[in-house]
Design a protein around this motif. Structure first.
Motif, PDB file in Angstrom:
ATOM      1  N   GLY A  89       8.995  -8.209  57.190  1.00 21.99           N
ATOM      2  CA  GLY A  89      10.432  -8.382  57.202  1.00 21.99           C
ATOM      3  C   GLY A  89      11.087  -7.747  58.397  1.00 21.99           C
ATOM      4  O   GLY A  89      10.426  -7.122  59.225  1.00 21.99           O
ATOM      5  N   ARG A  90      12.386  -7.875  58.447  1.00 20.10           N
ATOM      6  CA  ARG A  90      13.106  -7.635  59.678  1.00 20.10           C
ATOM      7  C   ARG A  90      14.488  -7.124  59.340  1.00 20.10           C
ATOM      8  O   ARG A  90      15.414  -7.917  59.205  1.00 20.10           O
ATOM      9  CB  ARG A  90      13.179  -9.003  60.381  1.00 20.10           C
ATOM     10  CG  ARG A  90      13.729  -8.989  61.744  1.00 20.10           C
ATOM     11  CD  ARG A  90      12.723  -8.330  62.662  1.00 20.10           C
ATOM     12  NE  ARG A  90      13.174  -8.505  64.027  1.00 20.10           N
ATOM     13  CZ  ARG A  90      14.189  -7.824  64.562  1.00 20.10           C
ATOM     14  NH1 ARG A  90      14.821  -6.947  63.848  1.00 20.10           N
ATOM     15  NH2 ARG A  90      14.522  -8.036  65.812  1.00 20.10           N
ATOM     16  N   PRO A  91      14.618  -5.762  59.221  1.00 21.98           N
ATOM     17  CA  PRO A  91      15.955  -5.231  58.976  1.00 21.98           C
ATOM     18  C   PRO A  91      16.910  -5.685  60.084  1.00 21.98           C
ATOM     19  O   PRO A  91      16.479  -5.892  61.213  1.00 21.98           O
ATOM     20  CB  PRO A  91      15.744  -3.716  59.046  1.00 21.98           C
ATOM     21  CG  PRO A  91      14.290  -3.503  58.848  1.00 21.98           C
ATOM     22  CD  PRO A  91      13.617  -4.713  59.371  1.00 21.98           C
ATOM     23  N   TRP A  92      18.168  -5.812  59.747  1.00 17.96           N
ATOM     24  CA  TRP A  92      19.226  -6.205  60.694  1.00 17.96           C
ATOM     25  C   TRP A  92      19.103  -7.648  61.127  1.00 17.96           C
ATOM     26  O   TRP A  92      19.739  -8.055  62.087  1.00 17.96           O
ATOM     27  CB  TRP A  92      19.262  -5.332  61.957  1.00 17.96           C
ATOM     28  CG  TRP A  92      18.923  -3.905  61.754  1.00 17.96           C
ATOM     29  CD1 TRP A  92      17.864  -3.244  62.291  1.00 17.96           C
ATOM     30  CD2 TRP A  92      19.627  -2.947  60.968  1.00 17.96           C
ATOM     31  NE1 TRP A  92      17.864  -1.948  61.886  1.00 17.96           N
ATOM     32  CE2 TRP A  92      18.937  -1.731  61.077  1.00 17.96           C
ATOM     33  CE3 TRP A  92      20.766  -3.001  60.183  1.00 17.96           C
ATOM     34  CZ2 TRP A  92      19.334  -0.584  60.420  1.00 17.96           C
ATOM     35  CZ3 TRP A  92      21.173  -1.860  59.539  1.00 17.96           C
ATOM     36  CH2 TRP A  92      20.468  -0.662  59.663  1.00 17.96           C
ATOM     37  N   ARG A  93      18.285  -8.423  60.512  1.00 17.11           N
ATOM     38  CA  ARG A  93      18.232  -9.837  60.892  1.00 17.11           C
ATOM     39  C   ARG A  93      18.078 -10.689  59.646  1.00 17.11           C
ATOM     40  O   ARG A  93      17.346 -10.342  58.738  1.00 17.11           O
ATOM     41  CB  ARG A  93      17.083 -10.091  61.874  1.00 17.11           C
ATOM     42  CG  ARG A  93      17.101 -11.507  62.421  1.00 17.11           C
ATOM     43  CD  ARG A  93      16.529 -11.585  63.802  1.00 17.11           C
ATOM     44  NE  ARG A  93      17.343 -10.873  64.763  1.00 17.11           N
ATOM     45  CZ  ARG A  93      16.945 -10.587  66.014  1.00 17.11           C
ATOM     46  NH1 ARG A  93      15.741 -10.971  66.397  1.00 17.11           N
ATOM     47  NH2 ARG A  93      17.735  -9.944  66.830  1.00 17.11           N
ATOM     48  N   LEU A 120      17.807   2.936  55.422  1.00 19.21           N
ATOM     49  CA  LEU A 120      17.357   3.222  56.786  1.00 19.21           C
ATOM     50  C   LEU A 120      18.394   4.067  57.516  1.00 19.21           C
ATOM     51  O   LEU A 120      18.054   4.997  58.247  1.00 19.21           O
ATOM     52  CB  LEU A 120      17.169   1.921  57.564  1.00 19.21           C
ATOM     53  CG  LEU A 120      15.853   1.172  57.439  1.00 19.21           C
ATOM     54  CD1 LEU A 120      15.873  -0.026  58.385  1.00 19.21           C
ATOM     55  CD2 LEU A 120      14.684   2.071  57.761  1.00 19.21           C
ATOM     56  N   GLY A 121      19.662   3.733  57.288  1.00 17.26           N
ATOM     57  CA  GLY A 121      20.737   4.394  58.009  1.00 17.26           C
ATOM     58  C   GLY A 121      20.832   5.886  57.723  1.00 17.26           C
ATOM     59  O   GLY A 121      21.234   6.655  58.578  1.00 17.26           O
ATOM     60  N   SER A 127      13.298   5.613  58.265  1.00  9.88           N
ATOM     61  CA  SER A 127      13.493   4.895  59.523  1.00  9.88           C
ATOM     62  C   SER A 127      12.483   5.328  60.578  1.00  9.88           C
ATOM     63  O   SER A 127      11.973   4.494  61.343  1.00  9.88           O
ATOM     64  CB  SER A 127      14.923   5.068  60.036  1.00  9.88           C
ATOM     65  OG  SER A 127      15.202   6.429  60.248  1.00  9.88           O
ATOM     66  N   LEU A 130       9.263   3.620  59.651  1.00 11.64           N
ATOM     67  CA  LEU A 130       9.282   2.200  59.986  1.00 11.64           C
ATOM     68  C   LEU A 130       9.153   1.999  61.492  1.00 11.64           C
ATOM     69  O   LEU A 130       8.428   1.101  61.948  1.00 11.64           O
ATOM     70  CB  LEU A 130      10.575   1.549  59.479  1.00 11.64           C
ATOM     71  CG  LEU A 130      10.710   0.054  59.750  1.00 11.64           C
ATOM     72  CD1 LEU A 130       9.564  -0.725  59.109  1.00 11.64           C
ATOM     73  CD2 LEU A 130      12.042  -0.488  59.245  1.00 11.64           C
TER      74      LEU A 130
END
Lengths: 244, 244
Positions: A89-93, A120-121, A127, A130
DNA sequence: CGCCCCATTGAGAGTAATCAACACCAGTGG
DNA sequence: CCACTGGTGTTGATTACTCTCAATGGGGCG
């Protein structure tokens, strides 16, 4: 979608110390635990389609998933083999640029993407983990270019078998250089991963068997009687003791 | 080491809004600015050696660097082409597994690695940006597998030229589909990037020129008279307007 | 101006792809 | 219980693309 939720806790999770959650403190783990859900996918079933909205990110708990792209004329390349502890997967997308498919029965530990991005933030242990995993994946993906760009068919098969032996293999208790594992891919998938035709993949497997580099039992069980021999075939100078 | 420090500020930096520092607030940028130093590397000179301690990480400001691995028998594969705004290096790790070399004269914006790791730890705008860039690089590296595993020589050259046209190309003011750029690699390097021999790379360049897909001036200038035509040759269905 | 590196082009060899037939195994239904 | 069937894997014969070996050409730099 053949998604069957399953009850389970992180405590007994087989990938607890290797996945994206590896370095979590108890309270961080609890946050992840609240948003996680398990999904079992049947062999051959799609998990995500390239370009379509992707509501979850996930860790592979067991089984094998593949990332692939198919050209308009039907040529297919498998771009990634995701084994237990790998992150999909792809955080922010919103989308992934690859089709994701279960190559064998797969269990995923899923996180709703938006919620995961929030975590994550504000939990550096997730983070950073990852980022570290992604950098490792990037190195591995770039390493793969050597296999696809410069290795002969026999070397490609050997390199592939070596990777599986290291990640999935069970060592013989009497002979530590003897390793057994189960192939999670068909000959066609192996060919698509290695940039070969399935006939060439099959022929080279047969050749390695004839030459005693591997033994086979049934369709999927592979025994490597001497790991060092396989390493030579794969042009691999690394002894595999490095890295994490 | 041919490292010539140069005075310069972030304000006028050509990669300011695309590199790892892109989303920084003024005060974050100031922290980076304090630990940065510029280095100019001559074409062909080494930047890092695989496996050796790596004291810096860096952004490419101008020029082109390559990541490569060489097998014991001399076969070389270029694993990555680093162009302006790309990030070189590996926080949390002492070494890179690739040789890094300047393919053309390169200017780097370097950060001492340990100091950079500290900044990663407490400026989310940098660590998120680096994660995002790394995820993009991972997608790109996996995409490259299609080129190496499934494309014919002519398609590989076309795919490579298309990438350069998109990243380095200057559009003709009268004809937006006409693009010009300068090749930062020799034929041998192109071949090593594409998994071909230099002779095959040269022949396919000549064939594309004969067929009017490209024009050339001198050794390194390439003109693409019709970008759509090149996209077809490269089997690229993407119109290049997506992403970032 | 001359040399050397880089690029181009040609001829022949070799590896993997393609086309094709057959074998094997598992699941299904008679 | 066994024949049937389709998916998967193996092996063979031929083709084709790229590699290898070799010679020539051209541009840039001292």
């Amino acid at each position: 979608m053949p998604l069957a939720p399953v009850q389970e806790t992180c405590a007994g999770c087989p990938i607890r110390h290797r996945a994206v959650c590896a370095h979590c403190e108890p309270q961080e783990l609890e946050r992840l635990e609240r948003i996680k859900s398990y999904a079992d996918i049947a062999a051959g079933a799609p998990i995500f389609f390239a370009g379509e909205p992707m509501r979850h990110v996930a860790s592979v708990v067991s089984g094998a998933a593949i990332l692939s792209r198919t050209l308009e004329d039907g040529r297919r390349q498998i771009n990634g083999l995701m084994l237990p502890s790998d992150f999909i997967g792809r955080p922010w997308r919103e989308t992934i640029p690859f089709d994701v498919t279960a190559a064998s029965p797969v269990r995923l530990c899923r996180f709703e993407r938006i919620a995961f991005e929030k975590i994550l933030g504000d939990t550096p242990h997730v983070s950073e983990r990852l980022l570290s995993m992604t950098l490792d994946d990037l190195d591995a993906a770039r390493d793969w270019a050597v296999v696809l760009g410069r290795m002969a068919a026999r070397e490609r098969i050997s390199a592939f078998l070596l990777i599986l032996a290291r990640r999935l293999g069970r060592t013989d208790r009497h002979d530590p250089s003897r390793v057994t594992f189960s192939l999670p891919l068909t000959r066609e998938a192996i060919a698509d991963l290695l940039g070969l035709t399935l006939e060439t993949a099959s022929r080279q497997m047969s050749a390695l068997r004839r030459d005693g580099v591997i033994e086979t039992e049934g369709r999927s069980t592979v025994i490597v009687p001497d790991l060092a021999r396989l390493q030579e075939e794969a042009q691999d100078d690394d002894d595999g003791t490095g890295l994490t």
